[in-house]
Design a protein around this motif. Structure first.
Motif, short mmCIF file in Angstrom:
data_model
loop_
_atom_site.label_atom_id
_atom_site.label_comp_id
_atom_site.label_asym_id
_atom_site.label_seq_id
_atom_site.Cartn_x
_atom_site.Cartn_y
_atom_site.Cartn_z
N ARG A 32 0.83 -1.21 0.00
CA ARG A 32 0.00 0.00 0.00
C ARG A 32 0.86 1.25 0.00
NH1 ARG A 32 2.62 1.97 3.24
NH2 ARG A 32 2.68 1.72 5.50
N GLU A 38 -0.80 9.63 8.91
CA GLU A 38 0.36 8.80 9.31
C GLU A 38 0.47 8.77 10.83
OE1 GLU A 38 1.53 6.40 7.33
OE2 GLU A 38 2.10 7.95 5.89
N HIS A 39 0.69 7.58 11.36
CA HIS A 39 0.78 7.37 12.80
C HIS A 39 -0.52 7.78 13.50
CE1 HIS A 39 4.95 5.99 13.06
NE2 HIS A 39 5.16 6.78 12.02
N ASP A 41 -3.35 5.55 12.94
CA ASP A 41 -4.19 4.33 13.05
C ASP A 41 -4.23 3.77 14.47
OD1 ASP A 41 -1.57 3.28 12.80
OD2 ASP A 41 -2.13 1.72 11.36
N TYR A 42 -3.06 3.75 15.15
CA TYR A 42 -3.06 3.20 16.51
C TYR A 42 -3.54 4.21 17.55
CZ TYR A 42 1.62 5.34 16.26
OH TYR A 42 2.67 6.20 16.05
N CYS A 171 2.21 -2.50 15.39
CA CYS A 171 1.59 -1.73 14.30
C CYS A 171 0.09 -1.61 14.50
CB CYS A 171 1.88 -2.40 12.96
SG CYS A 171 1.10 -4.00 12.78
N GLY A 172 -0.49 -0.60 13.84
CA GLY A 172 -1.95 -0.44 13.82
C GLY A 172 -2.55 -1.35 12.75
N MET A 174 -3.88 -0.30 9.73
CA MET A 174 -3.98 0.26 8.37
C MET A 174 -3.48 -0.67 7.26
SD MET A 174 -2.39 3.72 6.75
CE MET A 174 -0.71 3.56 7.29
N ASP A 175 -2.25 -1.17 7.41
CA ASP A 175 -1.62 -1.89 6.29
C ASP A 175 -2.37 -3.18 5.96
OD1 ASP A 175 0.14 0.15 6.79
OD2 ASP A 175 1.73 -1.12 7.58
N TYR A 224 9.23 3.21 16.44
CA TYR A 224 7.78 3.09 16.23
C TYR A 224 7.08 2.79 17.56
CZ TYR A 224 3.36 1.62 14.12
OH TYR A 224 2.04 1.52 13.77
N GLY A 338 4.17 5.93 5.27
CA GLY A 338 4.52 4.76 6.08
C GLY A 338 5.13 5.18 7.41
N GLY A 339 5.79 4.24 8.06
CA GLY A 339 6.28 4.46 9.42
C GLY A 339 7.38 5.51 9.53
#
Ligand code: GLA
Length: 389
Positions: A32, A38-39, A41-42, A171-172, A174-175, A224, A338-339
């Protein structure tokens, strides 16, 4: 699917037959690119990713025992594990595969043993979610040979758990969500709390262009998880001062300004990024729908500044690529995606200028860094599924 991918898949299928003596079924799960959000989702917030036509492919045939035999064509490495034996983390790529099998088993699926061969057109460690694509492709393939109906949301969650528990990256969603749910031609505005998504069609006057900086700083994994802890600390403080705060998603910019003095400096900056990024994501989804490309670009630029200055997840190579991208004719805006700490920059570019964009940006980037970047336009693809060749 382009010709090179079709040829690669035919080769994957043939080598599977040679290795395992059976004709495989084929599945794919896409990587994706995140346009903005960004950052978030969590933090139960909003994201706007699109699935790529770059993907991880899995060739699979069920076995009569409970062994999973895996071969990676990209790495030319193999491993075997037994579904009936408890699995431990190995700190290598096999964790993604074993993790997803374990998580699907833990949610009550009776998976059969299987022979598997994996091939990916996604560059590893470039921030395009090669790991999520691997988890989802393997999970989708295993569920298919188990003869189970595929619940995409459940698969996304099992893949995320695999990464959280097995790989140790918090990670959240999203991906894994976009890899399961992507829609051709669209980005998805995902509410990471309700997990409801709204397709946002990409205006045909614009192209999404991805530029890989070709750097990946080691910091990525640990930094992260540290950012997540910073956000949790912000919530622990703000929750005592503002009613109903369960996540940074629940705070708007005015509330944050009013209470920022309660937060230590670094924590206040992290919270400001998340709160303003959520607002920008909703604004950009609306702007894209209205065909307001200049506004969309401006929001991407603001997102990058916030990630660089407040969230501190950029790096010199990303900042350089962003500057060069913005300076190219026809660019509406550009940001890291991304991250962070390396990986890719995403730009929104006038369709007619997309071709000349790479010719302009790549040599300038290479001159400064000595690294030859990979730059490509992408058309949003569909989520995971079976493939025929
Ligand atoms: C990584 C994670 C995602 C998300 C992004 C940052 O890609 O896997 O869950 O947090 O970073 O937006």
């Amino acid at each position: 699917m382009n010709d090179a991918t079709r040829r690669g898949l035919a080769e994957l299928s043939l080598s599977f037959e040679r290795r395992y003596g059976a004709t495989p079924l084929l599945f794919r799960a896409p990587g994706r690119v995140n346009l903005i959000g960004e950052h978030t989702d969590y933090n139960d917030g909003f994201v706007l990713p699109a699935a790529l036509d770059l993907a991880t492919f899995v060739a699979i045939a069920p076995r009569t025992d409970r062994l999973i035999k895996v071969h990676s064509a990209n790495l030319d490495r193999s491993f075997t594990f037994d579904l009936d034996v408890a699995q431990e983390r190995r700190r290598d790529w096999s964790d993604y595969v074993r993790g997803v099998a374990v998580e699907l088993g833990a949610t009550g699926h009776r998976l059969p043993g299987a022979d598997i061969a994996i091939w990916s057109t996604l560059p590893m460690g470039s921030g395009l979610s090669a790991s999520a694509a691997l988890e989802v492709a393997v999970g989708y393939a295993l569920m298919s040979v188990a003869g189970e109906p595929i619940d995409r949301l459940e698969l996304a969650k099992a893949s995320q758990s695999a990464e959280n528990a097995f790989v140790g990256m918090r990670c959240g969603i999203m991906d894994q969500y976009i890899s399961c749910h992507g829609i051709e031609g669209c980005a998805l505005l995902l509410d990471c709390r309700s997990l409801e998504a709204t397709p946002i069609r990409i205006d045909s006057r614009a192209r999404i262009v991805v530029a890989n900086t070709m750097v990946h700083h080691q910091l990525a994994g640990s930094a992260y998880n540290e950012r997540r802890l910073d956000c949790e600390q912000a919530v622990a403080i703000l929750y005592k001062a503002i009613d109903g705060v369960a996540a940074l998603r629940d705070i708007d910019t005015a509330q944050l300004e009013m209470h920022a003095h309660l937060l230590p400096g670094r924590i206040a900056r992290r919270a400001r990024h998340v709160v303003t990024e959520n607002a920008r994501t909703l604004e950009m989804a609306a702007a894209l729908e209205a065909g307001a490309l200049e506004t969309s670009g401006r929001l991407m630029n603001a997102s990058h500044a916030s990630l660089r200055d407040d969230y501190e997840v950029s790096c010199p190579e990303l900042d350089l690529m962003v500057d060069l991208a913005r300076g190219a004719p026809g660019a509406y805006g550009a940001r890291m995606t991304g991250g962070g700490f390396g990986g890719c920059v995403v730009s929104l570019v006038e369709a007619t200028a997309a071709e000349s964009f790479a010719a302009r940006v790549a040599p300038a980037y290479e001159k400064e860094t000595g690294l030859a970047p990979v730059i490509f336009s992408c058309f949003p693809a569909a989520g995971a599924g079976s493939v025929a060749i």
